[in-house]
Design a protein around this motif. Structure first.
Motif, PDB file in Angstrom:
ATOM      1  N   SER A  45       0.817  -1.217   0.000  1.00  0.00           N
ATOM      2  CA  SER A  45       0.000   0.000   0.000  1.00  0.00           C
ATOM      3  C   SER A  45       0.850   1.266   0.000  1.00  0.00           C
ATOM      4  N   LEU A  49       3.467   6.162  -3.640  1.00  0.00           N
ATOM      5  CA  LEU A  49       2.659   7.169  -2.954  1.00  0.00           C
ATOM      6  C   LEU A  49       2.905   8.573  -3.487  1.00  0.00           C
ATOM      7  N   ASP A  53      -1.968  10.618  -9.184  1.00  0.00           N
ATOM      8  CA  ASP A  53      -3.040   9.650  -9.355  1.00  0.00           C
ATOM      9  C   ASP A  53      -4.315  10.378  -9.754  1.00  0.00           C
ATOM     10  N   GLN A 108      -3.695   3.887   6.345  1.00  0.00           N
ATOM     11  CA  GLN A 108      -4.654   3.609   5.270  1.00  0.00           C
ATOM     12  C   GLN A 108      -5.627   2.489   5.638  1.00  0.00           C
ATOM     13  N   LYS A 121      -4.647   8.490  -0.682  1.00  0.00           N
ATOM     14  CA  LYS A 121      -3.389   8.685  -1.406  1.00  0.00           C
ATOM     15  C   LYS A 121      -3.083  10.170  -1.587  1.00  0.00           C
TER      16      LYS A 121
END
Length: 344
Positions: A45, A49, A53, A108, A121
């Motif tokens: 995860s 990062l 996105d 998260q 994110k």
């Protein structure tokens, strides 16, 4: 397959986000497979990062705004500055209240506090760039370290050591094992929000305390199952697993890494040490370089919040201060008497 191989642990191979785990056969193992899967999911995860996105932008980034001091936590209604000021050293509150940890160390994953918020994110990306939020996160980290009997002595490297009251705090940590979950959350948060370099020093501290110093027996399993594999830096993680293997007893029951590789790494380390010793023995002694004198201010400058460097005045110094102050007061009193007598 060897019993020490784990399909959820890619510490010793390349790790990819969409990788299909290799199926492996196991003999009876003491390794916690649920923990291994949880930590693998966490590491995945945290990949990419910082990349752009297409996540939709929300109106509120609750965790970031809390750390910017713009909103209060819920349901405790605490401002981040108030927490740092009033909760420092309040060990009863820190132990008994369970709703603050999700606000202080967001991750998260949804926690037990239904009024807290999962990191997104986009929020992670913004948090990593916000200096004020990161400074406040380090302060929160120090509050919790103090609660566990630990000091952050270098804010740049993340180096930690025992606090002066470590015996008392270790006793509490060993008694209330839910703190193992809190520490796992803290490690995940540090890695997620850009303080990855703080992870390995804290894990190394717990490995040393549990495996070398034989402290914190009720923390040991969590250190091996969870803490070690929360470290995102793979080379650091390998070093930690190697350190654990070196000090774990009985060594043949170590299941947190492939023993064939670990044995080779340990033997290589031993050969390097032996070779270095031989070179130093056969070589003529060289003039030692001038050593920089230790200055406590160097360490103190890294610790804006820690109690590790609080000064302690010796009894002799106190007596000298008392004598000096008494002498000054007597002189003032004598002068006053002379003045009053002269006026009369």
């Amino acid at each position: 397959m060897e019993s020490d191989e784990c399909e959820f642990d890619s510490t010793w191979e390349d790790e990819h986000q969409n990788k299909t785990p290799r199926k492996k056969m196991y003999r009876r193992s003491r390794r916690n497979m649920y923990a291994a899967k949880d930590m693998q999911d966490f590491r995945h995860s945290c990949q990419f990062l910082d990349y752009d996105d297409e996540e939709p932008v929300r109106d509120f980034f609750y965790n970031l705004e809390f750390y910017q001091g713009r909103i209060r936590s819920s349901p405790d209604n605490i401002h981040i500055d108030e927490f740092h000021k009033h909760w420092w050293g309040q060990y009863g509150w820190l132990e008994e209240v369970h709703s603050y940890i999700q606000w202080l160390f967001p991750i998260q994953e949804q926690g037990l506090n239904r009024w807290s918020h999962v990191l997104t994110k986009k929020e992670i990306k913004l948090f990593r760039r916000d200096k004020q939020a990161l400074r406040n996160l380090v302060k929160s980290y120090e509050v919790m370290l103090d609660f566990y009997g630990i000091c952050l002595i270098n804010i740049h490297t993340g180096e930690v050591r025992r606090a002066p009251n470590w015996r008392q705090r270790f006793k509490n940590l060993n008694r209330y094992t839910h703190n193992n979950l809190r520490i796992t959350r803290i490690l995940k948060c540090l890695g997620t929000l850009g303080l990855e370099h703080y992870q390995a020093p804290l894990v190394k501290f717990f490995l040393r305390e549990t495996l070398v110093n034989a402290e914190l027996s009720n923390v040991k399993q969590s250190v091996l199952d969870y803490f070690m594999f929360a470290v995102l830096n793979k080379s650091k993680r390998r070093e930690l697993v190697g350190y654990a293997y070196k000090h774990f007893r009985p060594q043949e029951e170590f299941v947190w890494g492939p023993k064939k590789i670990l044995q080779k790494e340990t033997s290589k380390e031993g050969c390097k040490t032996l070779y270095a010793d031989e070179k130093s023995t056969n070589r003529s002694p060289a003039k030692a370089p001038p050593q920089r004198e230790f200055n406590s201010k160097d360490v103190a400058s890294f610790i804006p919040y820690s109690n590790c460097n609080r000064s302690r005045t010796s009894p002799a110094t106190v007596i000298i201060y008392i004598v000096i102050i008494s002498t000054i007061l007597l002189s003032l009193l004598f002068s006053l008497i002379v003045i009053v007598t002269g006026v009369v």
